[in-house]
Motif scaffolding. Structure first.
Motif, PDB file in Angstrom:
ATOM      1  N   ALA A 214       0.803  -1.223   0.000  1.00 57.58           N
ATOM      2  CA  ALA A 214       0.000   0.000   0.000  1.00 57.58           C
ATOM      3  C   ALA A 214       0.835   1.272   0.000  1.00 57.58           C
ATOM      4  CB  ALA A 214      -0.934   0.004   1.217  1.00 57.58           C
ATOM      5  N   VAL A 215       2.151   1.133  -0.049  1.00 57.91           N
ATOM      6  CA  VAL A 215       3.030   2.300   0.097  1.00 57.91           C
ATOM      7  C   VAL A 215       3.587   2.722  -1.257  1.00 57.91           C
ATOM      8  CG1 VAL A 215       5.163   3.140   1.147  1.00 57.91           C
ATOM      9  CG2 VAL A 215       3.629   1.670   2.452  1.00 57.91           C
ATOM     10  N   VAL A 216       3.593   4.030  -1.494  1.00 52.43           N
ATOM     11  CA  VAL A 216       4.181   4.609  -2.696  1.00 52.43           C
ATOM     12  C   VAL A 216       5.224   5.631  -2.254  1.00 52.43           C
ATOM     13  CG1 VAL A 216       3.754   5.855  -4.838  1.00 52.43           C
ATOM     14  CG2 VAL A 216       1.978   4.385  -3.902  1.00 52.43           C
ATOM     15  N   ASP A 217       6.487   5.318  -2.465  1.00 53.46           N
ATOM     16  CA  ASP A 217       7.561   6.240  -2.098  1.00 53.46           C
ATOM     17  C   ASP A 217       7.424   6.727  -0.654  1.00 53.46           C
ATOM     18  OD1 ASP A 217       8.640   6.018  -4.639  1.00 53.46           O
ATOM     19  OD2 ASP A 217       7.454   7.678  -5.419  1.00 53.46           O
ATOM     20  N   GLY A 218       7.112   5.800   0.238  1.00 52.98           N
ATOM     21  CA  GLY A 218       7.024   6.147   1.651  1.00 52.98           C
ATOM     22  C   GLY A 218       5.711   6.772   2.067  1.00 52.98           C
ATOM     23  N   ARG A 219       4.785   6.920   1.142  1.00 52.88           N
ATOM     24  CA  ARG A 219       3.489   7.516   1.442  1.00 52.88           C
ATOM     25  C   ARG A 219       2.389   6.484   1.183  1.00 52.88           C
ATOM     26  NH1 ARG A 219       3.908  12.930   1.900  1.00 52.88           N
ATOM     27  NH2 ARG A 219       1.718  13.272   1.343  1.00 52.88           N
ATOM     28  N   VAL A 220       1.252   6.631   1.869  1.00 53.75           N
ATOM     29  CA  VAL A 220       0.225   5.595   1.870  1.00 53.75           C
ATOM     30  C   VAL A 220      -1.070   6.131   1.269  1.00 53.75           C
ATOM     31  CG1 VAL A 220      -0.960   3.871   3.299  1.00 53.75           C
ATOM     32  CG2 VAL A 220       1.294   4.695   3.969  1.00 53.75           C
ATOM     33  N   VAL A 221      -1.793   5.239   0.605  1.00 49.72           N
ATOM     34  CA  VAL A 221      -3.075   5.575  -0.017  1.00 49.72           C
ATOM     35  C   VAL A 221      -4.200   5.195   0.931  1.00 49.72           C
ATOM     36  CG1 VAL A 221      -4.536   5.228  -2.038  1.00 49.72           C
ATOM     37  CG2 VAL A 221      -2.046   5.059  -2.253  1.00 49.72           C
ATOM     38  N   VAL A 222      -5.130   6.115   1.165  1.00 47.55           N
ATOM     39  CA  VAL A 222      -6.288   5.810   1.999  1.00 47.55           C
ATOM     40  C   VAL A 222      -7.144   4.763   1.308  1.00 47.55           C
ATOM     41  CG1 VAL A 222      -8.393   6.724   3.040  1.00 47.55           C
ATOM     42  CG2 VAL A 222      -6.323   8.124   2.999  1.00 47.55           C
ATOM     43  N   ASN A 223      -7.508   3.696   2.034  1.00 51.51           N
ATOM     44  CA  ASN A 223      -8.460   2.727   1.480  1.00 51.51           C
ATOM     45  C   ASN A 223      -9.256   2.086   2.608  1.00 51.51           C
ATOM     46  OD1 ASN A 223      -7.543  -0.153   2.133  1.00 51.51           O
ATOM     47  ND2 ASN A 223      -5.648   0.693   1.275  1.00 51.51           N
ATOM     48  N   PHE A 224     -10.379   1.473   2.234  1.00 53.32           N
ATOM     49  CA  PHE A 224     -11.294   0.859   3.185  1.00 53.32           C
ATOM     50  C   PHE A 224     -11.450  -0.627   2.879  1.00 53.32           C
ATOM     51  CE2 PHE A 224     -12.135   5.308   3.058  1.00 53.32           C
ATOM     52  CZ  PHE A 224     -12.465   5.670   4.352  1.00 53.32           C
ATOM     53  N   LEU A 225     -10.381  -1.236   2.331  1.00 55.24           N
ATOM     54  CA  LEU A 225     -10.474  -2.616   1.885  1.00 55.24           C
ATOM     55  C   LEU A 225     -10.669  -3.595   3.030  1.00 55.24           C
ATOM     56  CD1 LEU A 225      -7.802  -2.546  -0.931  1.00 55.24           C
ATOM     57  CD2 LEU A 225     -10.176  -3.261  -1.199  1.00 55.24           C
ATOM     58  N   GLY A 226     -10.365  -3.173   4.245  1.00 62.92           N
ATOM     59  CA  GLY A 226     -10.587  -4.065   5.375  1.00 62.92           C
ATOM     60  C   GLY A 226     -12.050  -4.356   5.613  1.00 62.92           C
ATOM     61  N   GLU A 227     -12.928  -3.504   5.123  1.00 63.42           N
ATOM     62  CA  GLU A 227     -14.362  -3.695   5.313  1.00 63.42           C
ATOM     63  C   GLU A 227     -15.124  -3.162   4.098  1.00 63.42           C
ATOM     64  OE1 GLU A 227     -15.332  -0.527   8.527  1.00 63.42           O
ATOM     65  OE2 GLU A 227     -13.387  -1.396   9.031  1.00 63.42           O
ATOM     66  N   PRO A 228     -14.917  -3.765   2.911  1.00 62.76           N
ATOM     67  CA  PRO A 228     -15.503  -3.212   1.691  1.00 62.76           C
ATOM     68  C   PRO A 228     -17.019  -3.219   1.682  1.00 62.76           C
ATOM     69  CG  PRO A 228     -14.561  -5.386   1.284  1.00 62.76           C
ATOM     70  CD  PRO A 228     -14.116  -4.963   2.639  1.00 62.76           C
ATOM     71  N   HIS A 229     -17.641  -4.207   2.304  1.00 63.72           N
ATOM     72  CA  HIS A 229     -19.103  -4.276   2.271  1.00 63.72           C
ATOM     73  C   HIS A 229     -19.738  -3.257   3.216  1.00 63.72           C
ATOM     74  CE1 HIS A 229     -18.914  -7.790  -0.270  1.00 63.72           C
ATOM     75  NE2 HIS A 229     -18.051  -8.332   0.559  1.00 63.72           N
ATOM     76  N   ALA A 230     -18.949  -2.734   4.144  1.00 63.72           N
ATOM     77  CA  ALA A 230     -19.456  -1.714   5.063  1.00 63.72           C
ATOM     78  C   ALA A 230     -18.828  -0.364   4.752  1.00 63.72           C
ATOM     79  CB  ALA A 230     -19.153  -2.116   6.508  1.00 63.72           C
ATOM     80  N   LEU A 231     -18.541  -0.148   3.472  1.00 63.29           N
ATOM     81  CA  LEU A 231     -17.821   1.060   3.067  1.00 63.29           C
ATOM     82  C   LEU A 231     -18.496   2.321   3.578  1.00 63.29           C
ATOM     83  CD1 LEU A 231     -15.833   2.757   1.397  1.00 63.29           C
ATOM     84  CD2 LEU A 231     -17.356   2.445  -0.560  1.00 63.29           C
TER      85      LEU A 231
END
Length: 665
Positions: free
Chosen positions: A367-384
């Protein structure tokens, strides 16, 4: 870079203008550049990209701003820069050459050719120093230039042999029974396409294939249409799972609403950060279709979030829409969209920030791009949406902070084809979800495009780029039909019919032939082509066949219907042997067979909105919807709905219950 601009300074394309101050002596595509190459016996370097392309920017910084590279090119090459979005014909031609030569393609796209445009070498990104199994760009251009000077005749012989080899392998239109994915007579081509793509589904993360992973809304839509037709949950559920994971993933800008172009990983965590108008118009459609099929509010919310973001960030003052947002800002890919944990804690405080990071900012290698992270909710996609609603304060704080950052560059040219896709999305979502602002935005953008005559492919400000393509006509006719079914202006239907006849005259070499990408009277220096297979965007030919069938369904005995049947028969090899590659074209089967459902509303009455709501809340792939006033029962002012299937019409009904029974039956 140099203070003295090159010839690209007069271009309309923002991508070409990005290179206007390179020391490279760039030419736009045209007779001047091709004549110079022939007259001086120089090689031609064709470089194709687009404004939001990250690796195009990288190669410009590394090579095209280098004065030594510019000097090497000036000695032996005529250099031509092409915007793939402004010239899709050139992009398709040279991309087909590149993929046939090398087995892969991408952008930036580079082809080195003789003065007669015989290809010698092709590739995508070339580094400034040798690496990744590739020569440096300087090595490449020096080697081929040396061969051109020292063994020209041998090189020309090689080029002619390569041309002949390419021509023997370049795919043409598939022929019925000529091999492909659907060989048995009588097999349903829609089923053949389903089987092909089902085998490529990722059962864990959704979507197709491994990585990089593109959303593929046209293929997903085919699954939903086929699932709706047979009430087959086995076809529907993988699409719903894919849509949930994409909506929760880093491929979606969780602070904005729109989607990035593709994910670099299987799990949709890290995107390639450019945001394209066409992607999001098509994704709004597929999320609406998911809502129509399931009634799940979360799908409708994603469709609305996409369109709200585009209306906010893409709309120009006249109501049309720009083409894209760049992947880079301040010279760094993804900087605008990514975060460090320290930034989040400084913004939200230690307790809230840490809790947010644990759930939505996973610091994993993927999930890291050049030391920076993208916000995501993949841990609970059905309860987005529960996650988003529960974190509204934190997300709003991040959005305010992000708004202070340097914004990604905008490609603010207007492409008719992409704008037409956006109009269709606004019309469909606006009508189904009853959002007047979307319908008004669709009307405004459509009016601007229709008022600019003659029809052109693109413009920027008050400057128009020459040329028009099949996609422009086909997608605009589709937008007219979708607009008509959204607000029932009969002028839109008549304009669609007029444009359809004009499309046949301009893009069909002879009656019954498939429509080609470029007008029959357009001379561009490359062979004309029929672009039959869908890509990330449906092909102009696929959409043209759909709109012709939709119009033919309204007048089965008319001239347009007869020509449509003739073309469709001639394309049998495409939609049988090439079925998996034309899932959008297969939609035509819904408008020409038993799946066709004609619904006509006549008269006036208080129940009209309720009746329309009953129609629009359903996914009905073969629906042709009309509004009549002053005909039949409508002459007495009585509101009624007539439903026709398989050439037979049921008795008219005037209640929601009666209509529901006909539609469900």
């Amino acid at each position: 870079m140099t203070n003295t601009p090159n010839r690209l300074i007069h271009a309309t394309s923002p991508y070409l203008l990005q290179h206007a101050h390179n020391p490279v002596d760039w030419y736009p595509w045209g007779d001047e550049a091709l004549h110079k190459a022939r007259q001086e016996g120089k090689l031609i370097l064709i470089s194709i990209g687009y404004a939001a392309c990250h690796w195009c920017h990288v190669m410009e910084r590394e090579s095209f701003t280098d004065h030594e590279v510019a000097s090497l090119l000036a000695a032996d090459y005529v250099c031509i820069k092409v915007d793939r979005e402004e010239r899709p014909d050139l992009d398709a031609h040279f991309m087909e050459i590149l993929t046939t030569m090398t087995g892969s393609g991408g952008w930036p796209l580079h082809v080195i050719a003789t003065p007669e445009l015989l290809p010698l070498h092709g590739g995508t990104y070339f580094p400034p120093e040798p690496g990744w199994g590739r020569p440096s760009f300087k090595q490449l251009i020096t080697l081929i230039a040396t061969q051109w000077r020292e063994r020209r005749q041998a090189l020309l012989k090689d080029a002619r042999e390569l041309r002949d080899w390419l021509q023997s392998r370049l795919p043409g239109l598939p022929k019925p029974g000529g091999g492909g994915w659907n060989l048995r007579p009588g097999t349903d081509p829609a089923l053949a396409a389903m089987l092909f793509w089902t085998e490529r589904l990722d059962p864990e993360w959704g979507g197709f294939g491994e990585q990089p992973k593109f959303p593929q809304p046209t293929i997903l839509s085919h699954f939903l249409r086929q699932g709706a037709r047979g009430a087959d949950q086995a076809l529907i559920q993988p699409v719903l799972d894919t849509l949930d994971r994409m909506a929760a993933g880093g491929i979606r800008d969780q602070l904005g609403g729109a989607f990035h172009r593709y994910a670099t990983d299987r799990a949709w965590q890290v995107p390639h950060f450019e945001i394209m108008l066409y992607d999001n118009a098509l994704l709004a459609r597929i999320y609406l279709e998911a809502w129509q099929l399931t009634g799940q509010v979360r799908h409708a919310r994603v469709a609305r979030a996409i369109l709200d973001d585009l209306l906010n960030r893409f709309r120009l003052p006249d109501g049309t829409f720009i083409s894209s947002l760049d992947a880079d800002s301040a010279g760094e890919e993804g900087l605008y969209y990514t975060w460090t944990q320290d930034e989040v804690i400084a913004l939200l405080g230690k307790a809230r920030g840490t809790a947010f990071i644990e759930r939505f900012l996973p610091d994993t290698p993927e999930a890291v791009v050049d030391g920076r992270v993208v916000v995501n909710f993949l841990g609970e996609p059905h309860a987005l949406w529960e996650s988003l609603d529960g974190r509204a304060g934190e997300l709003a704080a991040l959005a305010r902070e992000r708004a202070m950052r340097p914004e990604p560059a905008r490609d603010d040219k207007v492409l008719v084809s992409w704008n037409a896709l956006m109009v269709s999305a606004l019309a469909k979502v606006g009508a189904a979800l009853e959002v007047p602002a979307y319908l008004e935005a669709a009307r405004l953008a459509l009016g601007v495009m229709l008022n600019r005559e003659p029809l052109h492919h693109s413009w920027r400000g008050d400057r128009v780029a020459s040329g028009v393509f099949l996609d422009d006509y086909a997608f605009l006719i589709q937008a007219l039909l979708d607009g008509y079914e959204a607000w029932f202006d009969p002028l839109l239907l008549r304009r669609a019919e007029t444009l359809a006849m004009e499309m046949l005259r301009r893009f069909q070499p002879v009656s019954g032939a498939p429509l080609q990408l470029t007008p029959i009277d357009m001379a561009s220096g490359i062979p004309s082509r029929v672009e039959w297979h869908d890509g990330v965007i449906p092909s102009g030919l696929s959409v043209a066949m759909n709109v012709l069938h939709r119009l033919a369904a309204r007048d089965p005995g008319g001239e347009l219907a007869r020509e449509t049947r003739c073309i469709w028969t001639g394309l049998e090899g495409c939609w049988r042997q090439g079925a998996p590659m034309v899932t959008e074209m297969l939609w035509s089967l819904e408008f020409s067979g038993q799946a066709l459902c004609e619904v006509v509303i006549s008269g006036q009455g208080e129940q009209e909105l309720a009746l329309l709501r009953e129609i629009r809340r359903r996914l009905m792939p073969g629906l042709v919807l009309s509004r009549q006033v002053g005909e039949g029962e409508g002459e007495r002012g009585v509101l009624s709905v007539r439903v026709c299937r398989n050439g037979a019409c049921h008795p008219s009904v005037a209640t929601v219950e009666g209509l529901r029974g006909l539609l469900e039956g």
